[in-house]
Design a protein around this motif. Sequence first.
Motif, PDB file in Angstrom:
ATOM      1  N   LEU A  93       2.914  17.625  66.149  1.00 63.77           N
ATOM      2  CA  LEU A  93       3.804  18.767  66.259  1.00 63.77           C
ATOM      3  C   LEU A  93       4.658  18.624  67.513  1.00 63.77           C
ATOM      4  O   LEU A  93       4.155  18.652  68.623  1.00 63.77           O
ATOM      5  CB  LEU A  93       2.988  20.065  66.322  1.00 63.77           C
ATOM      6  N   SER A  94       5.947  18.476  67.316  1.00 61.50           N
ATOM      7  CA  SER A  94       6.823  18.348  68.474  1.00 61.50           C
ATOM      8  C   SER A  94       7.877  19.438  68.503  1.00 61.50           C
ATOM      9  O   SER A  94       8.400  19.757  69.550  1.00 61.50           O
ATOM     10  CB  SER A  94       7.496  16.973  68.468  1.00 61.50           C
ATOM     11  N   ARG A  95       8.156  20.036  67.361  1.00 64.06           N
ATOM     12  CA  ARG A  95       9.235  21.008  67.298  1.00 64.06           C
ATOM     13  C   ARG A  95       8.747  22.368  66.815  1.00 64.06           C
ATOM     14  O   ARG A  95       9.072  23.378  67.409  1.00 64.06           O
ATOM     15  CB  ARG A  95      10.327  20.465  66.372  1.00 64.06           C
ATOM     16  N   ASP A  96       7.985  22.394  65.745  1.00 65.88           N
ATOM     17  CA  ASP A  96       7.566  23.653  65.131  1.00 65.88           C
ATOM     18  C   ASP A  96       6.206  24.094  65.658  1.00 65.88           C
ATOM     19  O   ASP A  96       5.334  23.261  65.894  1.00 65.88           O
ATOM     20  CB  ASP A  96       7.500  23.503  63.611  1.00 65.88           C
TER      21      ASP A  96
END
Length: 122
Positions: A43-46
């Motif tokens: 998970l990097s964005r959401d």
Amino acid sequence: MRPAFYRAQEVGARLGPGEVLFRTVPIGAELGLRPMQVDFYQLSRDPVEHVAALLADKALASGARVLIVSASADRRDAISRSLWSREGAFLAHGGPETREASRQPIVLGGECVAPNGAGMVI
């Protein structure tokens, strides 16, 4: 030999930042268990509650029951709010202690125990 769950944790711990979005690891057959698929998501964005709801929705659409596990009560609450507020339709769920938990399509708990016979664990 380590149980499949612990082997999956070891593999997940070795994934580096930016290495892959997910990796499928077939495990279990060497222990005489039914082979399973383990995917790791980076998970990097959401936020995790958004991704958990998205994955649960896809699993339910395929006919699978889902167990979502988090040791954090605050995280479980955030995931629960996300499941109830899905755009288009909410995703019904309950905890392992809820009445008739075995009938819940999604169980959200603090331990890896699936009273609903879940075929997918998040």
